[in-house]
Design a protein around this motif. Structure first.
Motif, short mmCIF file in Angstrom:
data_model
loop_
_atom_site.label_atom_id
_atom_site.label_comp_id
_atom_site.label_asym_id
_atom_site.label_seq_id
_atom_site.Cartn_x
_atom_site.Cartn_y
_atom_site.Cartn_z
N LEU A 6 18.86 4.62 -26.89
CA LEU A 6 19.73 3.97 -27.88
C LEU A 6 21.04 4.74 -27.98
O LEU A 6 21.04 5.96 -28.17
N VAL A 7 22.15 4.00 -27.87
CA VAL A 7 23.49 4.56 -28.04
C VAL A 7 24.14 3.84 -29.21
O VAL A 7 24.35 2.63 -29.15
N THR A 8 24.46 4.55 -30.28
CA THR A 8 25.15 3.90 -31.39
C THR A 8 26.65 3.85 -31.09
O THR A 8 27.20 4.76 -30.48
N GLY A 9 27.27 2.75 -31.51
CA GLY A 9 28.69 2.58 -31.20
C GLY A 9 28.93 2.47 -29.72
O GLY A 9 29.90 3.03 -29.20
N GLY A 10 28.08 1.73 -29.03
CA GLY A 10 28.14 1.67 -27.57
C GLY A 10 28.95 0.53 -27.01
O GLY A 10 28.83 0.22 -25.82
N ASN A 11 29.79 -0.08 -27.82
CA ASN A 11 30.51 -1.26 -27.36
C ASN A 11 31.91 -0.96 -26.81
O ASN A 11 32.55 -1.84 -26.24
N ARG A 12 32.37 0.28 -26.97
CA ARG A 12 33.71 0.59 -26.43
C ARG A 12 33.86 2.10 -26.25
O ARG A 12 33.07 2.89 -26.74
N GLY A 13 34.91 2.47 -25.53
CA GLY A 13 35.28 3.87 -25.38
C GLY A 13 34.17 4.74 -24.82
O GLY A 13 33.50 4.40 -23.84
N ILE A 14 33.98 5.89 -25.45
CA ILE A 14 32.99 6.86 -25.00
C ILE A 14 31.59 6.27 -25.06
O ILE A 14 30.79 6.44 -24.14
N GLY A 15 31.27 5.56 -26.13
CA GLY A 15 29.93 4.98 -26.27
C GLY A 15 29.60 4.01 -25.16
O GLY A 15 28.47 3.99 -24.65
N LEU A 16 30.57 3.20 -24.77
CA LEU A 16 30.37 2.23 -23.69
C LEU A 16 30.10 2.96 -22.38
O LEU A 16 29.19 2.58 -21.61
N ALA A 17 30.86 4.01 -22.10
CA ALA A 17 30.64 4.78 -20.87
C ALA A 17 29.26 5.41 -20.86
O ALA A 17 28.59 5.45 -19.81
N ILE A 18 28.81 5.89 -22.00
CA ILE A 18 27.47 6.51 -22.09
C ILE A 18 26.40 5.46 -21.85
O ILE A 18 25.45 5.68 -21.07
N ALA A 19 26.54 4.31 -22.48
CA ALA A 19 25.55 3.24 -22.30
C ALA A 19 25.48 2.80 -20.85
O ALA A 19 24.40 2.59 -20.28
N ARG A 20 26.63 2.68 -20.21
CA ARG A 20 26.67 2.27 -18.80
C ARG A 20 26.00 3.32 -17.91
O ARG A 20 25.29 2.98 -16.96
N ALA A 21 26.23 4.60 -18.21
CA ALA A 21 25.65 5.66 -17.39
C ALA A 21 24.13 5.61 -17.41
O ALA A 21 23.47 5.76 -16.37
N PHE A 22 23.56 5.41 -18.58
CA PHE A 22 22.10 5.32 -18.67
C PHE A 22 21.58 4.04 -18.01
O PHE A 22 20.54 4.05 -17.35
N ALA A 23 22.30 2.93 -18.20
CA ALA A 23 21.88 1.67 -17.58
C ALA A 23 21.92 1.78 -16.06
O ALA A 23 21.01 1.32 -15.36
N ASP A 24 22.98 2.40 -15.53
CA ASP A 24 23.10 2.57 -14.08
C ASP A 24 21.98 3.44 -13.52
O ASP A 24 21.60 3.31 -12.35
N ALA A 25 21.43 4.34 -14.36
CA ALA A 25 20.35 5.22 -13.92
C ALA A 25 18.99 4.55 -14.02
O ALA A 25 17.97 5.16 -13.66
N GLY A 26 18.97 3.31 -14.52
CA GLY A 26 17.73 2.56 -14.57
C GLY A 26 16.99 2.62 -15.89
O GLY A 26 15.87 2.12 -16.00
N ASP A 27 17.60 3.21 -16.91
CA ASP A 27 16.96 3.26 -18.22
C ASP A 27 17.11 1.93 -18.95
O ASP A 27 18.02 1.15 -18.66
N GLN A 28 16.23 1.70 -19.91
CA GLN A 28 16.34 0.54 -20.78
C GLN A 28 17.27 0.93 -21.93
O GLN A 28 16.92 1.75 -22.77
N VAL A 29 18.44 0.33 -21.95
CA VAL A 29 19.47 0.75 -22.89
C VAL A 29 19.67 -0.28 -23.99
O VAL A 29 19.81 -1.48 -23.73
N ALA A 30 19.68 0.19 -25.21
CA ALA A 30 20.11 -0.60 -26.36
C ALA A 30 21.33 0.08 -26.95
O ALA A 30 21.44 1.31 -26.90
#
Length: 239
Positions: A6-30
């Motif tokens: 879970l990444v809070t505030g994951g819709n833009r900026g740093i949060g978006l990059a973090i969410a993408r990094a975990f998704a690209d690694a194959g994790d289930q991201v919310a």
């Protein structure tokens, strides 16, 4: 193995990059977002968008229930959501001060407390809080923001002591100036002045912050807890 992240505030900026990094690694991201529409690219990658204002306890509880139903208990929490309401102290209203602390510090308390309920049962978990170099250095006109971000350090270190025996780590990333939509809105003169303070002579890319977060959530960082990792180009050295 794929984890529930879970990444809070994951819709833009740093949060978006973090969410993408975990998704690209194959994790289930919310990821949570408070307003607007979630980024389509992240949705297409399989991430779960959850509208949630972390200043509202009931919204936080609903968000966790939705995530747990679809992805299982949160195993990695990245508390990134935050706001600014910059103003010089003598002009700063009580609302300016309290609203920033309510989101950045108390909101983080809410999402971390809810995540640890399941982490304690599982006897494992990774918590990463996104602070700021401003929380270490201070910044004129940002006493509310700096106080909230400095508070995350004490919060994280206390949790590291509380939760360490259950194999739950809690660490802090302190980014410096990052190349996001917020900083792109600055004038060329303002941007040049900021870069002039940074030993590496440039802004960070959001992906560089995300890489540090992913490291702290990895098995390689299993023996790191209570740490404050600066990703600031050398701006906050010695603090």
């Amino acid at each position: 193995m794929s984890r529930s992240v879970l990444v809070t505030g994951g819709n833009r900026g740093i949060g978006l990059a973090i969410a993408r990094a975990f998704a690209d690694a194959g994790d289930q991201v919310a990821f949570t977002y408070r307003s607007g529409e979630p980024p389509e690219s992240l949705i297409k990658s399989g991430a779960l968008a959850v509208r949630c204002d972390i200043t509202d306890h009931e919204q936080v509880e609903r968000a966790y229930k939705e995530i747990e139903e679809k992805h299982g208990p949160v195993e990695v929490l990245v508390a990134n959501a935050g706001v600014t309401r910059d103003q010089l102290l003598l002009r700063m209203s009580e609302e300016d001060f309290s609203s920033v602390l309510e989101t950045n510090l108390t909101g983080t308390f809410r999402v971390v407390k809810r995540a640890t309920k399941r982490m304690l049962r599982a006897r494992t978990g990774r918590i990463v809080l996104i602070s700021s170099v401003v929380g270490l250095l201070g910044s004129a006109g940002q006493s509310n923001y700096a106080a909230s971000k400095a508070g995350l350090v004490g919060f994280a270190r206390s949790l590291a002591r509380e939760l360490g025996s259950r194999n739950i780590t809690c660490n802090v990333i302190a980014p410096g100036f990052v190349d996001t939509d917020m900083t792109k809105a600055l004038t060329d003169e303002q941007r040049a002045n900021i870069v002039g303070q940074v030993p590496l002579g440039r802004y960070a890319q959001p992906e560089e912050i995300a890489a540090s977060v992913r490291f702290l959530a990895s098995e390689e960082a299993a023996y790191i807890t209570g740490a404050v990792i600066p990703v600031d180009g050398g701006l906050g050295m010695g603090h």
